[in-house]
Design a protein around this motif. Structure first.
Motif, mmCIF file in Angstrom:
data_model
loop_
_atom_site.group_PDB
_atom_site.id
_atom_site.type_symbol
_atom_site.label_atom_id
_atom_site.label_comp_id
_atom_site.label_asym_id
_atom_site.label_seq_id
_atom_site.Cartn_x
_atom_site.Cartn_y
_atom_site.Cartn_z
ATOM 1 N N GLY A 157 0.801 -1.180 0.000
ATOM 2 C CA GLY A 157 0.000 0.000 0.000
ATOM 3 C C GLY A 157 0.856 1.261 0.000
ATOM 4 N N THR A 158 0.248 2.310 -0.454
ATOM 5 C CA THR A 158 0.881 3.622 -0.442
ATOM 6 C C THR A 158 -0.104 4.644 0.098
ATOM 7 O OG1 THR A 158 0.162 4.127 -2.692
ATOM 8 C CG2 THR A 158 2.334 3.100 -2.453
ATOM 9 N N LEU A 159 0.424 5.770 0.526
ATOM 10 C CA LEU A 159 -0.414 6.866 0.991
ATOM 11 C C LEU A 159 -0.486 7.920 -0.103
ATOM 12 C CD1 LEU A 159 1.028 7.323 4.599
ATOM 13 C CD2 LEU A 159 -0.923 5.938 3.868
ATOM 14 N N GLU A 160 -1.682 8.178 -0.572
ATOM 15 C CA GLU A 160 -1.900 9.235 -1.553
ATOM 16 C C GLU A 160 -2.144 10.542 -0.801
ATOM 17 O OE1 GLU A 160 -1.420 8.475 -4.706
ATOM 18 O OE2 GLU A 160 -1.199 6.363 -4.162
ATOM 19 N N LYS A 161 -1.893 11.654 -1.454
ATOM 20 C CA LYS A 161 -2.055 12.957 -0.809
ATOM 21 C C LYS A 161 -3.449 13.124 -0.209
ATOM 22 C CE LYS A 161 -1.942 17.915 -1.550
ATOM 23 N NZ LYS A 161 -1.829 19.003 -2.512
ATOM 24 N N ALA A 162 -4.472 12.757 -0.956
ATOM 25 C CA ALA A 162 -5.847 12.908 -0.472
ATOM 26 C C ALA A 162 -6.080 12.102 0.808
ATOM 27 C CB ALA A 162 -6.832 12.483 -1.558
ATOM 28 N N GLU A 163 -5.483 10.924 0.893
ATOM 29 C CA GLU A 163 -5.629 10.102 2.104
ATOM 30 C C GLU A 163 -4.984 10.791 3.301
ATOM 31 O OE1 GLU A 163 -5.508 5.494 0.773
ATOM 32 O OE2 GLU A 163 -3.674 6.651 0.319
ATOM 33 N N VAL A 164 -3.802 11.361 3.075
ATOM 34 C CA VAL A 164 -3.097 12.043 4.163
ATOM 35 C C VAL A 164 -3.883 13.270 4.599
ATOM 36 C CG1 VAL A 164 -0.980 13.234 4.819
ATOM 37 C CG2 VAL A 164 -0.858 11.171 3.408
ATOM 38 N N VAL A 165 -4.365 14.052 3.645
ATOM 39 C CA VAL A 165 -5.137 15.261 3.972
ATOM 40 C C VAL A 165 -6.355 14.901 4.807
ATOM 41 C CG1 VAL A 165 -6.558 17.112 2.992
ATOM 42 C CG2 VAL A 165 -4.317 16.597 1.988
ATOM 43 N N ARG A 166 -7.096 13.867 4.388
ATOM 44 C CA ARG A 166 -8.286 13.446 5.145
ATOM 45 C C ARG A 166 -7.908 13.026 6.558
ATOM 46 N NH1 ARG A 166 -9.824 9.374 7.369
ATOM 47 N NH2 ARG A 166 -8.319 8.010 6.382
ATOM 48 N N ALA A 167 -6.848 12.228 6.665
ATOM 49 C CA ALA A 167 -6.447 11.702 7.969
ATOM 50 C C ALA A 167 -6.011 12.809 8.926
ATOM 51 C CB ALA A 167 -5.327 10.677 7.802
ATOM 52 N N VAL A 168 -5.238 13.763 8.427
ATOM 53 C CA VAL A 168 -4.743 14.817 9.328
ATOM 54 C C VAL A 168 -5.824 15.821 9.687
ATOM 55 C CG1 VAL A 168 -2.357 14.550 8.539
ATOM 56 C CG2 VAL A 168 -3.806 16.314 7.498
ATOM 57 N N GLN A 169 -6.932 15.782 8.985
ATOM 58 C CA GLN A 169 -8.054 16.660 9.309
ATOM 59 C C GLN A 169 -9.105 15.984 10.172
ATOM 60 O OE1 GLN A 169 -9.468 17.903 5.449
ATOM 61 N NE2 GLN A 169 -8.005 19.594 5.336
ATOM 62 N N GLU A 170 -9.241 14.652 10.044
ATOM 63 C CA GLU A 170 -10.381 13.966 10.643
ATOM 64 C C GLU A 170 -10.050 12.888 11.654
ATOM 65 O OE1 GLU A 170 -12.594 12.377 7.369
ATOM 66 O OE2 GLU A 170 -12.807 14.326 6.385
ATOM 67 N N ASP A 171 -8.918 12.256 11.541
ATOM 68 C CA ASP A 171 -8.629 11.084 12.376
ATOM 69 C C ASP A 171 -7.872 11.497 13.642
ATOM 70 O OD1 ASP A 171 -7.235 8.713 13.428
ATOM 71 O OD2 ASP A 171 -8.088 7.722 11.665
ATOM 72 N N GLU A 172 -8.551 11.381 14.762
ATOM 73 C CA GLU A 172 -7.972 11.819 16.039
ATOM 74 C C GLU A 172 -6.700 11.055 16.406
ATOM 75 O OE1 GLU A 172 -8.844 14.470 17.887
ATOM 76 O OE2 GLU A 172 -10.276 14.917 16.295
ATOM 77 N N ASP A 173 -6.645 9.770 16.076
ATOM 78 C CA ASP A 173 -5.445 8.981 16.378
ATOM 79 C C ASP A 173 -4.252 9.475 15.562
ATOM 80 O OD1 ASP A 173 -6.772 7.359 18.222
ATOM 81 O OD2 ASP A 173 -7.328 5.893 16.693
ATOM 82 N N VAL A 174 -4.480 9.771 14.304
ATOM 83 C CA VAL A 174 -3.409 10.289 13.448
ATOM 84 C C VAL A 174 -2.947 11.648 13.960
ATOM 85 C CG1 VAL A 174 -2.862 11.129 11.127
ATOM 86 C CG2 VAL A 174 -4.157 9.007 11.420
ATOM 87 N N ILE A 175 -3.894 12.508 14.265
ATOM 88 C CA ILE A 175 -3.563 13.852 14.760
ATOM 89 C C ILE A 175 -2.768 13.762 16.056
ATOM 90 C CG2 ILE A 175 -4.548 15.991 15.675
ATOM 91 C CD1 ILE A 175 -6.914 15.485 13.658
ATOM 92 N N GLU A 176 -3.226 12.927 16.985
ATOM 93 C CA GLU A 176 -2.521 12.778 18.267
ATOM 94 C C GLU A 176 -1.096 12.269 18.056
ATOM 95 O OE1 GLU A 176 -2.866 10.364 22.523
ATOM 96 O OE2 GLU A 176 -4.499 10.220 21.066
ATOM 97 N N PHE A 177 -0.932 11.282 17.189
ATOM 98 C CA PHE A 177 0.394 10.738 16.909
ATOM 99 C C PHE A 177 1.308 11.827 16.359
ATOM 100 C CE2 PHE A 177 3.433 8.938 13.896
ATOM 101 C CZ PHE A 177 4.132 8.075 14.724
ATOM 102 N N LEU A 178 0.821 12.586 15.394
ATOM 103 C CA LEU A 178 1.655 13.606 14.758
ATOM 104 C C LEU A 178 1.969 14.757 15.704
ATOM 105 C CD1 LEU A 178 0.043 13.648 11.213
ATOM 106 C CD2 LEU A 178 2.226 12.617 11.886
ATOM 107 N N VAL A 179 1.032 15.098 16.572
ATOM 108 C CA VAL A 179 1.285 16.163 17.558
ATOM 109 C C VAL A 179 2.424 15.762 18.488
ATOM 110 C CG1 VAL A 179 0.312 17.291 19.607
ATOM 111 C CG2 VAL A 179 -0.999 17.222 17.482
ATOM 112 N N LYS A 180 2.453 14.500 18.891
ATOM 113 C CA LYS A 180 3.476 14.012 19.812
ATOM 114 C C LYS A 180 4.793 13.689 19.120
ATOM 115 C CE LYS A 180 0.226 12.081 23.123
ATOM 116 N NZ LYS A 180 -0.264 10.868 23.760
#
Length: 102
Positions: A1-24
């Motif tokens: 699998g790969t991460l497409e830009k649209a997938e990353v944009v959605r995740a960093v805007q909507e997914d609390e687990d992704v946001i928390e991970f990136l903040v830390k």
């Protein structure tokens, strides 16, 4: 699998687990995914083969940099912990000798 830009944009805007991970995360390249003005540049930096997606290997490399930063930051703490443990064990042996009267 790969991460497409649209997938990353959605995740960093909507997914609390992704946001928390990136903040830390201590790695700027990954934290910048949370900043819309820096997201494209961050993705470009991770996309080392310039195929407009982030492969598992490219993601793993970015995470490895973040982990190295975390471990380097903790190195000083571990040295202090090691010194404390050695001192504590020395004191514990001394206390044993004080208590042991025979």
């Amino acid at each position: 699998g790969t991460l497409e830009k649209a997938e990353v944009v959605r995740a960093v805007q909507e997914d609390e687990d992704v946001i928390e991970f990136l903040v830390k995360c201590p790695h700027a390249e990954l934290q910048d995914l949370l900043i819309p003005a820096k997201l494209e540049r961050s993705l470009d930096a991770m996309d080392t083969d310039d195929d407009d997606s982030i492969s598992k290997d490219e993601w793993t490399e970015a995470i490895g940099k973040a982990l190295k930063t975390l471990l380097d930051d903790r190195k000083g703490e571990r040295a202090a912990d090691d010194a404390f443990a050695a001192e504590f064990q020395t004191l514990a042996r001394d206390v044993f000798r004080v208590i042991d009267v025979d």
